[in-house]
Design a protein around this motif. Structure first.
Motif, PDB file in Angstrom:
ATOM      1  N   UNK A  16       0.940  -1.127  -0.004  1.00 59.24           N
ATOM      2  CA  UNK A  16      -0.057   0.073   0.017  1.00 59.24           C
ATOM      3  C   UNK A  16       0.761   1.358  -0.008  1.00 59.24           C
ATOM      4  N   UNK A  17       2.209   1.398   0.520  1.00 57.24           N
ATOM      5  CA  UNK A  17       2.975   2.254   0.457  1.00 57.24           C
ATOM      6  C   UNK A  17       3.381   2.622  -1.076  1.00 57.24           C
ATOM      7  N   UNK A  18       3.706   1.599  -1.675  1.00 54.67           N
ATOM      8  CA  UNK A  18       4.164   1.716  -3.090  1.00 54.67           C
ATOM      9  C   UNK A  18       2.828   2.436  -3.909  1.00 54.67           C
ATOM     10  N   UNK A  19       1.649   1.832  -3.581  1.00 56.11           N
ATOM     11  CA  UNK A  19       0.797   2.421  -4.289  1.00 56.11           C
ATOM     12  C   UNK A  19       0.203   3.941  -3.937  1.00 56.11           C
ATOM     13  N   UNK A  20       0.367   4.326  -2.599  1.00 54.05           N
ATOM     14  CA  UNK A  20       0.410   5.624  -2.073  1.00 54.05           C
ATOM     15  C   UNK A  20       1.474   6.603  -2.633  1.00 54.05           C
ATOM     16  N   UNK A  21       2.469   5.929  -3.011  1.00 58.37           N
ATOM     17  CA  UNK A  21       3.363   6.879  -3.582  1.00 58.37           C
ATOM     18  C   UNK A  21       3.194   7.294  -4.949  1.00 58.37           C
ATOM     19  N   UNK A  22       2.793   6.143  -5.740  1.00 57.82           N
ATOM     20  CA  UNK A  22       2.176   6.419  -7.027  1.00 57.82           C
ATOM     21  C   UNK A  22       0.964   7.384  -7.356  1.00 57.82           C
ATOM     22  N   UNK A  23       0.149   7.290  -6.451  1.00 57.68           N
ATOM     23  CA  UNK A  23      -1.167   8.029  -6.292  1.00 57.68           C
ATOM     24  C   UNK A  23      -0.717   9.556  -5.932  1.00 57.68           C
ATOM     25  N   UNK A  24       0.273   9.599  -5.080  1.00 51.65           N
ATOM     26  CA  UNK A  24       0.907  10.902  -4.458  1.00 51.65           C
ATOM     27  C   UNK A  24       1.520  11.618  -5.479  1.00 51.65           C
ATOM     28  N   UNK A  25       2.185  10.759  -6.322  1.00 53.57           N
ATOM     29  CA  UNK A  25       3.342  11.343  -7.212  1.00 53.57           C
ATOM     30  C   UNK A  25       2.210  12.098  -8.430  1.00 53.57           C
ATOM     31  N   UNK A  26       1.157  11.251  -8.677  1.00 47.54           N
ATOM     32  CA  UNK A  26       0.280  11.662  -9.795  1.00 47.54           C
ATOM     33  C   UNK A  26      -0.223  12.958  -9.229  1.00 47.54           C
ATOM     34  N   UNK A  27      -0.893  13.196  -7.884  1.00 48.31           N
ATOM     35  CA  UNK A  27      -1.533  14.164  -7.266  1.00 48.31           C
ATOM     36  C   UNK A  27      -0.625  15.379  -7.541  1.00 48.31           C
ATOM     37  N   UNK A  28       0.732  15.211  -7.108  1.00 52.65           N
ATOM     38  CA  UNK A  28       1.676  16.375  -7.147  1.00 52.65           C
ATOM     39  C   UNK A  28       1.957  17.139  -8.344  1.00 52.65           C
ATOM     40  N   UNK A  29       2.035  15.800  -9.483  1.00 52.01           N
ATOM     41  CA  UNK A  29       2.260  16.294 -11.110  1.00 52.01           C
ATOM     42  C   UNK A  29       0.996  17.076 -11.247  1.00 52.01           C
TER      43      UNK A  29
END
Length: 682
Positions: free
Chosen positions: A358-371
């Motif tokens: 879930x941490x890896x998924x969270x990082x992907x979603x957070x990166x997308x949100x930041x982008x």
């Protein structure tokens, strides 16, 4: 969590079923109102050419608004069918209704551009056909869709136009709706003070109009704003009032939101059991609703409650369900929130593999949100600038309207002032003449009154006094001429004495009444002992009472002290007692009593006489009408006694009235102020 207001949105949309395509047996149980609508639709479908009947199309729309929380596919089917049926018969309102429902469908599946296009078309058609209700609804939905796309300036423009239209048409219900949704724009920009201001304003309008449903919806949104600023006291008050109203109305569509708000308050207070209970109440309603977007915050809240209760298994289940819906609808913020919950749950339960996943998924979603963040912030910044510009334009236009209104006001004021000046001049010219006319009328009235009084006195003297006096004169002439002996003359003495008493009593009344009419009555107030006056008058009238074998009893106590004119009260009691003697047959009873009240004494003179008819009662106490009748022994009076009594009692700050029953008796009442009460007041 903030809900915009439209009549059938939570912002959930209602299920619309096309009965010729979907079996009614598959429908969930509905309320009696929905059953009634369905029965009406079934009745229409039995009629020939029912599909060309506008009432049938309207009924489908209304029924759909009641059911459209449960099946978006059915919403799409019935929306397209409504548009098709309406176009075939040229029914514009039905076509607009279909476009509104179709836009709602696209909104719920995330196709915002399509939703905006449908709502915009519906709005233009409603405005062209001057259908205010549908214009309000489509304009509101269009603004909400603009909000979903962060285009706040466009949303504001629709809301402001809606506010002006609602004010012009005096539609407080929609005015409230636009106030509430305008407050949401402030809430999005985290200006909660302004948001609460508009919500309170909307609530006040709702309560004035007694619109319980919209009041409850507004209070729910007000609760959401209070939660944002952690004002839990006001949040609790608002949501409790909202829930009470919604439960009384059985308005389950909004109860889900209100229950979740109540649960959120308990979450903030770390009262997890209570929070879970309210979340579960909302979930029970959601079981019959196909609106996945609004199950996301519900499941997320339930997960947080289970985490607080350390029930990580259930917390994980609900967080996963919420995440699945957020992924399906591609709502990144909700995905991020639930991934964070799942990461925390797995970390707490020492599930390293799950936590890492879930941490890896969270990082992907957070990166997308930041982008997307910079682009979104730029859009919001531009939209906010337009928002402020639109707000300034609106304020400027209002200021111009106010200025024009002032010019109109001052122009009207000048016209009124000119008219007033003309009227003043005319009145001043006529003032002297009017004053002279008034004085002349007063003098004429006074002279007429005095003349009538004089004529009345002469009439009474001629009829009631001249007879007995002439009898006395004749009697004395007979004695003087020797036609009757002294012994015979003495035999008439009792009757002569009785006549003299009657003449004396009549003269006293005439003189007292004449004085009140000619010069006005002077009332000298002092402490007066009622018992003493009653005893004196009983003594004066005892001779007459003995002659008729009538018993007079006084039940007035020694301490009955009044603030009154002693002589006037004595005349009143003497007149009332004399009347009682006059109309009471032999062996009757007269009782004089006094009852103490808070600020006065109530004196009563009660007899067992012949009583008075309703006609006679209506004539008593009237100045313009002399009413007199013969007593039980043919006693005659002037008819002035009761009129005199009324004037004297009123001069002594009291009132007089009578109660009577034929052949049973009569009771006269009058009031006199207490001595201690008047002294205290002075």
């Amino acid at each position: 969590m903030f809900h915009t207001i439209i009549w059938y949105r939570h912002p959930l949309f209602v299920l619309l079923l096309l009965f010729c395509l979907i079996p009614i047996g598959n429908l969930p149980a509905q309320t009696s109102e929905k059953d009634s609508l369905y029965q009406q639709i079934q009745a229409y479908q039995k009629l020939k050419n029912y599909q060309k009947d506008t009432a049938y199309i309207n009924l489908l729309y209304t029924y759909g608004r009641k059911l459209s929380y449960y099946n978006l596919d059915s919403l799409l089917i019935i929306s397209n069918s409504s548009i098709k049926l309406s176009k075939s018969i040229g029914y514009k309102s039905g076509e607009i209704q279909g476009l509104i429902n179709l836009g709602s469908y696209y909104s719920e599946i995330g196709e915002q551009d399509n939703a905006i296009a449908k709502f915009h078309t519906a709005k233009e058609m409603a405005e062209q056909s001057q259908d205010l209700e549908l214009a309000f609804r489509s304009k509101n939905l269009l603004a909400i869709e603009y909000e979903y796309k962060d285009e706040y300036a466009k949303a504001l423009n629709e809301y402001l136009e809606g506010i002006e239209l609602a004010k012009t048409s005096k539609n407080n219900t929609w005015l409230t709706t636009f106030y509430v949704n305008t407050s949401h724009l402030y809430s999005v920009q985290e200006d909660y003070e302004q948001s609460i201001f508009f919500l309170i304003k909307a609530t006040e309008i709702n309560k004035q109009g007694n619109d319980d449903k919209i009041t409850a919806m507004t209070l729910a949104n007000l609760t959401s704003s209070y939660l944002e600023i952690n004002d839990l006291n006001n949040a609790t008050k608002s949501v409790d009032e909202s829930i009470t109203i919604l439960e009384n109305l059985n308005y389950t569509e909004w109860l889900t939101f209100a229950y979740e708000l109540k649960a959120d308050i308990y979450l903030k207070q770390q009262k997890y059991d209570e929070a879970l209970q309210w979340f579960m109440k909302s979930e029970k309603i959601h079981d019959d609703i196909e609106q996945p977007r609004y199950k996301i915050p519900l499941y997320t809240g339930i997960s947080k409650a289970y985490i607080g209760l350390k029930n990580y298994s259930q917390a994980k289940t609900y967080a996963e369900n919420s995440l699945a819906i957020a992924e399906q609808l591609n709502i990144l913020d909700n995905q991020q929130q639930n991934l964070q919950l799942l990461y925390d749950i797995n970390k707490t339960t020492n599930n390293t593999t799950g936590a890492l996943h879930y941490l890896e998924q969270l990082k992907k979603v957070s990166d997308t949100i930041n982008e997307n963040k910079n682009e979104k912030e730029l859009r919001i910044l531009k939209s906010t600038l337009k928002f402020d510009q639109e707000k300034e334009r609106y304020l400027a236009e209002n200021e111009q309207k106010v200025t024009r209104q002032k010019y109109y006001f001052y122009g009207a004021l000048l016209a009124v002032m000119a008219a007033l000046i003309i009227i003043f001049i005319l009145k001043r010219n006529n003032k002297v003449q009017n004053r002279l006319n008034i004085e002349l009328k007063k003098k004429e009235k006074h002279l007429n009154h005095a003349n009538n009084t004089k004529s009345r006195l002469f009439s009474i003297i001629a009829h009631d006094l001249r007879g007995p006096i002439s009898s006395f004169k004749s009697m004395f002439n007979l004695v003087g001429s020797g036609e009757i002996s002294t012994e015979d003359f003495m035999s008439f003495t009792p009757q002569m004495s009785k006549d003299i008493d009657s003449i004396s009593f009549t003269l006293n009344n005439l003189l007292s009444w004449g004085q009140t009419q000619m010069d006005g009555m002077v009332t000298n107030m002092e402490i007066t002992n009622i018992k003493e006056i009653v005893d004196e008058n009983i003594s004066l009238l005892s001779k007459t009472a003995i002659q008729k074998s009538i018993a007079i009893h006084s039940k007035v106590e020694d301490n009955v002290l009044t603030w009154s004119d002693k002589n006037q009260i004595s005349i009143v009691i003497r007149n009332l007692t004399s009347n009682a003697l006059k109309f009471t047959p032999e062996n009757g009873v007269i009782i004089i009593g006094a009852t103490e009240k808070e600020k006065y004494y109530e004196i009563n003179v009660k007899d067992t006489g012949i009583g008075l008819s309703k006609e006679a009662l209506n004539k008593l106490f009237k100045k313009d009408e002399t009413f007199t009748t013969y007593g039980t022994n043919n006693e005659k009076g002037t008819g002035l006694g009761l009129v005199l009594c009324k004037e004297m009692i009123e001069n002594n700050k009291g009132r007089i009235w009578v109660e009577s029953t034929l052949n049973e008796g009569t009771c006269f009442y009058f009031t006199v102020p207490k001595a201690n009460s008047q002294i205290a007041n002075s």
